[in-house]
Design a protein around this motif. Structure first.
Motif, PDB file in Angstrom:
ATOM      1  N   VAL A  91      -7.241  10.505  -4.783  1.00  0.00           N
ATOM      2  CA  VAL A  91      -8.410  10.472  -3.902  1.00  0.00           C
ATOM      3  C   VAL A  91      -8.663  11.837  -3.265  1.00  0.00           C
ATOM      4  O   VAL A  91      -9.368  11.940  -2.259  1.00  0.00           O
ATOM      5  CB  VAL A  91      -8.255   9.391  -2.796  1.00  0.00           C
TER       6      VAL A  91
ATOM      7  N   THR B  84       0.845  -1.194   0.000  1.00  0.00           N
ATOM      8  CA  THR B  84       0.000   0.000   0.000  1.00  0.00           C
ATOM      9  C   THR B  84       0.880   1.243   0.000  1.00  0.00           C
ATOM     10  O   THR B  84       1.869   1.299   0.732  1.00  0.00           O
ATOM     11  CB  THR B  84      -0.909   0.023   1.236  1.00  0.00           C
TER      12      THR B  84
ATOM     13  N   GLU C 284     -15.530   8.172   3.259  1.00  0.00           N
ATOM     14  CA  GLU C 284     -15.319   7.163   2.227  1.00  0.00           C
ATOM     15  C   GLU C 284     -13.892   6.619   2.299  1.00  0.00           C
ATOM     16  O   GLU C 284     -13.668   5.420   2.074  1.00  0.00           O
ATOM     17  CB  GLU C 284     -15.587   7.765   0.842  1.00  0.00           C
ATOM     18  N   ARG C 285     -12.920   7.468   2.618  1.00  0.00           N
ATOM     19  CA  ARG C 285     -11.552   6.974   2.803  1.00  0.00           C
ATOM     20  C   ARG C 285     -11.515   5.990   3.978  1.00  0.00           C
ATOM     21  O   ARG C 285     -10.820   4.976   3.918  1.00  0.00           O
ATOM     22  CB  ARG C 285     -10.586   8.140   3.042  1.00  0.00           C
TER      23      ARG C 285
ATOM     24  N   ALA D 171      -7.072  -1.766   9.422  1.00  0.00           N
ATOM     25  CA  ALA D 171      -7.018  -0.802   8.330  1.00  0.00           C
ATOM     26  C   ALA D 171      -5.816  -1.038   7.424  1.00  0.00           C
ATOM     27  O   ALA D 171      -4.828  -1.653   7.827  1.00  0.00           O
ATOM     28  CB  ALA D 171      -6.977   0.614   8.895  1.00  0.00           C
ATOM     29  N   ARG D 172      -5.903  -0.540   6.205  1.00  0.00           N
ATOM     30  CA  ARG D 172      -4.779  -0.598   5.260  1.00  0.00           C
ATOM     31  C   ARG D 172      -3.823   0.564   5.480  1.00  0.00           C
ATOM     32  O   ARG D 172      -2.631   0.461   5.220  1.00  0.00           O
ATOM     33  CB  ARG D 172      -5.306  -0.567   3.828  1.00  0.00           C
TER      34      ARG D 172
ATOM     35  N   VAL E 294     -12.176  12.514  -2.634  1.00  0.00           N
ATOM     36  CA  VAL E 294     -12.908  11.486  -1.879  1.00  0.00           C
ATOM     37  C   VAL E 294     -13.075  11.955  -0.433  1.00  0.00           C
ATOM     38  O   VAL E 294     -12.090  12.276   0.231  1.00  0.00           O
ATOM     39  CB  VAL E 294     -12.150  10.140  -1.923  1.00  0.00           C
TER      40      VAL E 294
ATOM     41  N   TRP F 160      -3.513   7.534  -3.425  1.00  0.00           N
ATOM     42  CA  TRP F 160      -3.542   6.295  -2.633  1.00  0.00           C
ATOM     43  C   TRP F 160      -3.533   5.113  -3.600  1.00  0.00           C
ATOM     44  O   TRP F 160      -4.444   4.970  -4.413  1.00  0.00           O
ATOM     45  CB  TRP F 160      -4.802   6.290  -1.768  1.00  0.00           C
ATOM     46  N   ASP F 161      -2.488   4.320  -3.512  1.00  0.00           N
ATOM     47  CA  ASP F 161      -2.325   3.166  -4.412  1.00  0.00           C
ATOM     48  C   ASP F 161      -2.510   3.557  -5.873  1.00  0.00           C
ATOM     49  O   ASP F 161      -3.188   2.874  -6.649  1.00  0.00           O
ATOM     50  CB  ASP F 161      -3.295   2.046  -4.035  1.00  0.00           C
TER      51      ASP F 161
ATOM     52  N   ARG G  69     -14.011   4.113   4.938  1.00  0.00           N
ATOM     53  CA  ARG G  69     -14.664   2.884   4.488  1.00  0.00           C
ATOM     54  C   ARG G  69     -13.714   2.032   3.646  1.00  0.00           C
ATOM     55  O   ARG G  69     -13.777   0.800   3.671  1.00  0.00           O
ATOM     56  CB  ARG G  69     -15.912   3.227   3.670  1.00  0.00           C
ATOM     57  N   ARG G  70     -12.807   2.689   2.931  1.00  0.00           N
ATOM     58  CA  ARG G  70     -11.852   1.973   2.081  1.00  0.00           C
ATOM     59  C   ARG G  70     -10.652   1.434   2.868  1.00  0.00           C
ATOM     60  O   ARG G  70      -9.796   0.766   2.303  1.00  0.00           O
ATOM     61  CB  ARG G  70     -11.351   2.886   0.964  1.00  0.00           C
ATOM     62  N   GLY G  71     -10.574   1.761   4.160  1.00  0.00           N
ATOM     63  CA  GLY G  71      -9.518   1.172   4.972  1.00  0.00           C
ATOM     64  C   GLY G  71      -8.510   2.138   5.533  1.00  0.00           C
ATOM     65  O   GLY G  71      -7.396   1.744   5.882  1.00  0.00           O
TER      66      GLY G  71
END
Length: 226
Positions: free
Chosen positions: A67, A2, A74-75, A145-146, A70, A62-63, A77-79
């Protein structure tokens, strides 16, 4: 792997600019430290990565995906998990309730910080500063989390608990970014990426060992460009 980064990021608070087009990057699994005194922009950088403050220019990547637009929820929620310096726990809820919000089973948190086991029935707002940091970080551990962003993770902790905290953060299968005023002793000689900020600008980017050599050399020591 990541990766997350700020690219030429600027943040304004009214007429004042807190970040002056900075570029910082982090990758995981691994630990990155944003160093700087109060007012350096390190907290703002964390909040910008999390989406808690908007950029006036630049991007959050991010990756490989932009984002910037975003929203923070929502960030999350994505980890992405942000542990701020203040108000990181729900003070009106018990320790148990705080942990249950993160995960139905919280044995991992009690293994990480056994002291919390005796505080499960206490309201989080009545805990000491160090105990609240343990609780906030336990919730981050449970989130799986990521990307984990933590502002002053060891604030109010004893040296032994602080060392334990950094061992836990270093062991996460995540991209971990912490903001600190100075390099924690436990990270000296360890593999960690360091970005030092001063007055909203990056003045050093490199490995922790390089930073230690630079600091030991004093103001004439060389620095890496961000």
């Amino acid at each position: 792997m990541t990766t997350i980064s700020l690219r030429r990021a600027r943040v304004r608070y009214g007429p004042l600019e807190a970040l002056h087009g900075i570029t910082v990057a982090a990758h995981g699994p691994g630990l990155t430290v944003l160093l700087g005194r109060n007012g350096s922009g390190r907290t703002t950088a964390l909040r910008a990565l999390a989406g808690a403050v908007r950029l006036s220019a630049g991007a959050v990547v991010w990756d490989g995906a932009d984002v910037t637009a975003v929203p923070a929820h929502e960030r999350a929620r994505r980890g992405l998990c942000l542990v701020p310096e203040r108000q990181a726990v729900f003070g009106s809820l018990t320790v148990r309730e705080n942990l249950e919000l993160a995960a139905p089973s919280y044995d991992v948190a009690l293994d990480a910080y056994p002291r919390l086991g005796g505080l499960l029935a206490r309201r989080a707002g009545t805990l000491s500063g160090g105990e609240q940091r343990m609780l906030a970080l336990s919730r981050a551990l449970l989130a799986r989390a990521r990307v984990v962003l933590v502002d002053e993770p060891a604030q109010g902790m004893s040296p032994a608990v602080a060392a334990r905290t950094y061992e836990l953060l270093s062991g996460l299968d995540a991209c971990v970014i912490v903001a600190e005023q100075r390099l924690p002793p436990v990270l000296r000689g360890r593999a960690a990426l360091v970005h030092e900020l001063r007055r909203g600008a990056v003045v050093f980017s490199g490995e922790a060992g390089e930073y230690e050599l630079r600091t030991a050399a004093g103001p004439t020591g060389s620095s890496s460009s961000a």
